[in-house]
Enzyme design. Structure first.
Site, PDB file in Angstrom:
ATOM      1  N   HIS A   1     -87.956 148.703  46.653  1.00 23.76           N
ATOM      2  CA  HIS A   1     -86.787 149.488  47.040  1.00 23.76           C
ATOM      3  C   HIS A   1     -85.886 149.646  45.815  1.00 23.76           C
ATOM      4  O   HIS A   1     -85.610 148.680  45.107  1.00 23.76           O
ATOM      5  CB  HIS A   1     -86.025 148.788  48.164  1.00 23.76           C
ATOM      6  CG  HIS A   1     -86.886 148.411  49.331  1.00 23.76           C
ATOM      7  ND1 HIS A   1     -86.641 147.306  50.119  1.00 23.76           N
ATOM      8  CD2 HIS A   1     -88.009 148.991  49.831  1.00 23.76           C
ATOM      9  CE1 HIS A   1     -87.555 147.231  51.070  1.00 23.76           C
ATOM     10  NE2 HIS A   1     -88.406 148.236  50.904  1.00 23.76           N
TER      11      HIS A   1
ATOM     12  N   ASP B   1    -103.630 152.807  16.210  1.00 20.90           N
ATOM     13  CA  ASP B   1    -104.613 153.776  16.681  1.00 20.90           C
ATOM     14  C   ASP B   1    -104.271 154.224  18.099  1.00 20.90           C
ATOM     15  O   ASP B   1    -104.486 153.491  19.057  1.00 20.90           O
ATOM     16  CB  ASP B   1    -106.003 153.132  16.645  1.00 20.90           C
ATOM     17  CG  ASP B   1    -107.095 154.060  17.178  1.00 20.90           C
ATOM     18  OD1 ASP B   1    -106.794 155.225  17.491  1.00 20.90           O
ATOM     19  OD2 ASP B   1    -108.249 153.592  17.279  1.00 20.90           O
TER      20      ASP B   1
ATOM     21  N   GLU C   1     -91.103 143.410  44.805  1.00 20.48           N
ATOM     22  CA  GLU C   1     -91.779 142.347  45.534  1.00 20.48           C
ATOM     23  C   GLU C   1     -93.111 142.051  44.855  1.00 20.48           C
ATOM     24  O   GLU C   1     -93.612 142.868  44.069  1.00 20.48           O
ATOM     25  CB  GLU C   1     -91.991 142.766  46.998  1.00 20.48           C
ATOM     26  CG  GLU C   1     -90.693 143.004  47.740  1.00 20.48           C
ATOM     27  CD  GLU C   1     -90.881 143.654  49.098  1.00 20.48           C
ATOM     28  OE1 GLU C   1     -89.919 143.646  49.886  1.00 20.48           O
ATOM     29  OE2 GLU C   1     -91.979 144.185  49.373  1.00 20.48           O
TER      30      GLU C   1
ATOM     31  N   ARG D   1     -86.574 153.739  49.421  1.00 18.13           N
ATOM     32  CA  ARG D   1     -87.385 152.606  49.849  1.00 18.13           C
ATOM     33  C   ARG D   1     -88.894 152.834  49.719  1.00 18.13           C
ATOM     34  O   ARG D   1     -89.691 151.925  49.912  1.00 18.13           O
ATOM     35  CB  ARG D   1     -87.041 152.247  51.297  1.00 18.13           C
ATOM     36  CG  ARG D   1     -85.611 151.801  51.466  1.00 18.13           C
ATOM     37  CD  ARG D   1     -85.248 151.543  52.924  1.00 18.13           C
ATOM     38  NE  ARG D   1     -86.022 150.486  53.539  1.00 18.13           N
ATOM     39  CZ  ARG D   1     -85.773 149.175  53.399  1.00 18.13           C
ATOM     40  NH1 ARG D   1     -84.750 148.769  52.654  1.00 18.13           N
ATOM     41  NH2 ARG D   1     -86.521 148.274  54.005  1.00 18.13           N
TER      42      ARG D   1
ATOM     43  N   GLU E   1     -89.708 137.978  46.420  1.00 17.70           N
ATOM     44  CA  GLU E   1     -88.886 139.029  45.818  1.00 17.70           C
ATOM     45  C   GLU E   1     -87.844 138.387  44.920  1.00 17.70           C
ATOM     46  O   GLU E   1     -87.251 137.366  45.264  1.00 17.70           O
ATOM     47  CB  GLU E   1     -88.202 139.858  46.911  1.00 17.70           C
ATOM     48  CG  GLU E   1     -87.263 140.947  46.378  1.00 17.70           C
ATOM     49  CD  GLU E   1     -86.665 141.789  47.500  1.00 17.70           C
ATOM     50  OE1 GLU E   1     -87.437 142.198  48.404  1.00 17.70           O
ATOM     51  OE2 GLU E   1     -85.446 142.016  47.501  1.00 17.70           O
TER      52      GLU E   1
ATOM     53  N   GLU F   1     -90.759 136.447  50.820  1.00 15.55           N
ATOM     54  CA  GLU F   1     -90.789 137.700  51.573  1.00 15.55           C
ATOM     55  C   GLU F   1     -91.576 137.524  52.876  1.00 15.55           C
ATOM     56  O   GLU F   1     -92.012 136.438  53.213  1.00 15.55           O
ATOM     57  CB  GLU F   1     -91.359 138.839  50.715  1.00 15.55           C
ATOM     58  CG  GLU F   1     -90.297 139.769  50.132  1.00 15.55           C
ATOM     59  CD  GLU F   1     -89.491 140.516  51.189  1.00 15.55           C
ATOM     60  OE1 GLU F   1     -89.965 140.624  52.344  1.00 15.55           O
ATOM     61  OE2 GLU F   1     -88.395 140.982  50.872  1.00 15.55           O
TER      62      GLU F   1
ATOM     63  N   ARG G   1     -83.604 150.521  58.169  1.00 19.55           N
ATOM     64  CA  ARG G   1     -84.586 150.234  57.117  1.00 19.55           C
ATOM     65  C   ARG G   1     -85.922 150.933  57.352  1.00 19.55           C
ATOM     66  O   ARG G   1     -86.839 150.786  56.558  1.00 19.55           O
ATOM     67  CB  ARG G   1     -84.786 148.717  56.995  1.00 19.55           C
ATOM     68  CG  ARG G   1     -83.538 148.021  56.477  1.00 19.55           C
ATOM     69  CD  ARG G   1     -83.627 146.502  56.572  1.00 19.55           C
ATOM     70  NE  ARG G   1     -82.360 145.892  56.202  1.00 19.55           N
ATOM     71  CZ  ARG G   1     -82.043 145.481  54.977  1.00 19.55           C
ATOM     72  NH1 ARG G   1     -82.915 145.632  54.002  1.00 19.55           N
ATOM     73  NH2 ARG G   1     -80.872 144.938  54.723  1.00 19.55           N
TER      74      ARG G   1
ATOM     75  N   GLU H   1     -85.859 146.416  43.465  1.00 25.31           N
ATOM     76  CA  GLU H   1     -86.110 145.127  44.115  1.00 25.31           C
ATOM     77  C   GLU H   1     -87.624 144.913  44.182  1.00 25.31           C
ATOM     78  O   GLU H   1     -88.259 145.159  45.215  1.00 25.31           O
ATOM     79  CB  GLU H   1     -85.511 145.118  45.524  1.00 25.31           C
ATOM     80  CG  GLU H   1     -83.998 145.311  45.548  1.00 25.31           C
ATOM     81  CD  GLU H   1     -83.440 145.394  46.970  1.00 25.31           C
ATOM     82  OE1 GLU H   1     -84.246 145.547  47.928  1.00 25.31           O
ATOM     83  OE2 GLU H   1     -82.221 145.318  47.130  1.00 25.31           O
TER      84      GLU H   1
ATOM     85  N   GLU I   1     -80.433 153.979  48.488  1.00 22.54           N
ATOM     86  CA  GLU I   1     -81.599 153.116  48.297  1.00 22.54           C
ATOM     87  C   GLU I   1     -82.852 153.885  48.702  1.00 22.54           C
ATOM     88  O   GLU I   1     -83.036 154.220  49.873  1.00 22.54           O
ATOM     89  CB  GLU I   1     -81.464 151.848  49.140  1.00 22.54           C
ATOM     90  CG  GLU I   1     -82.654 150.910  49.029  1.00 22.54           C
ATOM     91  CD  GLU I   1     -82.612 149.783  50.051  1.00 22.54           C
ATOM     92  OE1 GLU I   1     -83.418 148.849  49.916  1.00 22.54           O
ATOM     93  OE2 GLU I   1     -81.786 149.847  50.990  1.00 22.54           O
TER      94      GLU I   1
END
Length: 470
Positions: free
Chosen positions: A269, A51, A132, A360, A220, A212, A339, A130, A358
């Protein structure tokens, strides 16, 4: 894996039950089970009925019948059920037309991979998220018409440094000081290892696990990069495994982006690369060892980031993490090593095969099928339209003078803003019929009606603290 090989696998493992799994629209795994004798080779074409009107964001009541058609390549044995159980992830199909369902997140991911190949840009898109998460010992919450509260507890919570624990042995990470301490400060090494080994036993390769930054069990675990669809499937297994390993050890795991006030939030990330004919498309002689195509890909993500956030940061809670000035990747810039930028170019290895970008900004509350697909569509759009990302920002963004910082665009400040951006900027997602207008419209409608408005209409507990005596 062929249907016959799946049946042989089930027999070898003594499977008695088949668990059929699929995604609802917001991004939570759904399932139902059938006896093993209900599975044969024809099941991988005929599918199983259910359903669809009971699934969030899907069918109306007058057109509720749907089929889930299992994908033989997804077969795994469940590590938690008491009875030996074969798990198959399925694709959703209309029982009348036999067409793939436009609101099935897995269908969207399959179309994104096919669209990449059709453009000639590349053969395969790799994703390495990655995620967390927090490991808590106790969580209580309630939201009613006349009251609301939440309360978190953790053996690691720094707020428990003065609690009578008979005995309290200390070693509780201070706020923002949880990154990489050894036991006894890190109390979840064994639990995270159990999570990693369970994933590895399922054939899901991991690269690292660690504590972390935040107090109260933030952690992580990184999975090895995989093609888009396969990684989206693995992300669902990842969440399932972590929650169940924690549960059987009397803990609980959450992927909420910001469960704790004034400590680090939870991000995801995501590393992205494209390959063509076994060659990495993003390696070259431009900035930070990138190719021109990689720079255009960055341009695509930065250009469409506000719309992307509707999928990559899809909860109202996501924007408690994405707040300017608190180390969150809200500034739409790119850099090597830095970063504090929304896009970073990792510089761990000189090998062209490891060259990737990457992103982030995303967080793990997202539906991986939709988020990865949207990211890929932005990358493709950047490459096809040669979108210049501008100059890199190799400065500490948070030390910039206000007038310079004001020139850097920012990610949305709320889910409502992200959804408005998606409404205005969706053409790149519609290419190749990857996302359909129907799916995007339903996403916006569902999120506004069931999340944005629900949160907006409710008094906040802190408002009583601020205003009750007015």
């Amino acid at each position: 894996m062929t249907p016959k090989e799946v049946l042989d696998m089930a027999k070898e493992n003594g499977a008695k039950v088949v668990d059929l799994r699929f995604m609802d629209f917001p991004g939570v795994w759904q399932h139902f089970s059938v006896p093993i004798n209900e599975l044969d080779e024809s099941s991988f074409e005929d599918g199983y009925g259910f359903d669809g009107s009971s699934i969030r964001g899907w069918q109306p009541i007058h057109a509720s019948d749907m089929l889930v058609v299992p994908d033989a390549d997804t077969a795994k044995m469940d590590p938690f059920y008491e009875a030996p159980t074969l798990v198959l992830i399925g694709n959703i199909v209309d029982p009348v037309t036999r067409e793939p369902y436009t609101r099935d997140p897995r269908n969207i991911a399959q179309k994104a991979e096919a669209y990449l190949k059709s453009t000639g840009i590349g053969d395969i898109a790799y994703f390495g998220p990655e995620p967390e998460f927090f490991i808590f010992d106790d969580i209580r919450f309630e939201s009613t018409r006349f009251g609301a509260f939440y309360e978190i507890d953790s053996i690691e919570g720094v707020w428990n440094s003065g609690r009578e624990e008979m005995p309290n042995l200390g070693y509780k990470p201070r706020h923002k000081e949880g990154y990489f301490p050894v036991p006894p400060m890190d109390k979840f090494q064994d639990l995270r290892t159990e999570m990693v080994l369970t994933l590895e036993n399922l054939g899901i390769a991991t690269e690292a696990q660690h504590h972390e930054v935040a107090t109260a069990g933030q952690a992580e675990i990184d999975m090895r990069f995989m093609p888009l669809l396969q990684m989206a499937d693995q992300l669902m297994w990842f969440k399932y495994v972590l929650k169940n390993v924690a549960y059987r050890n009397n803990h609980t795991v959450t992927f909420m982006p910001k469960p704790i006030f004034e400590d680090n939030g939870t991000g995801m990330h995501t590393h992205i690369s494209i390959w063509k004919e076994d060659q990495p498309l993003f390696a070259g002689d431009k900035y930070a060892g990138l190719s021109q195509e990689a720079l255009y890909a960055i341009g695509g993500i930065l250009t469409h980031c506000k719309a992307l956030c509707a999928f990559t940061n899809p909860t109202t809670n996501s924007y408690k993490r994405l707040v300017p000035g608190f180390e969150a990747p809200v500034n739409l810039a790119y850099s090597s090593r830095n970063r504090s930028a929304a896009i970073r170019i990792p510089m761990y290895s000189p090998s062209p095969k490891t060259k990737r970008i990457e992103f982030r900004t995303p967080d793990p509350s997202c539906n991986g099928y939709l988020a990865f697909s949207a990211m890929l569509m932005a990358v493709i759009d950047g490459i096809r339209n040669k979108i210049d990302p501008g100059d890199p920002l190799d400065k500490n963004i948070y030390n910039l003078p206000p007038e310079e910082l004001a020139e850097i665009p920012s990610a949305p400040g709320s889910l409502e803003e992200a959804l408005a951006s998606l409404k205005d900027d969706q053409e790149f997602l519609l290419k190749g019929d990857v996302f359909t207008s129907d799916a995007i419209d339903m996403w916006i409608e569902y999120k506004i009606e069931n999340e944005v408005n629900d949160v907006k209409l409710r008094p906040h507990p802190h408002e009583f603290f601020l205003y009750f005596d007015i």
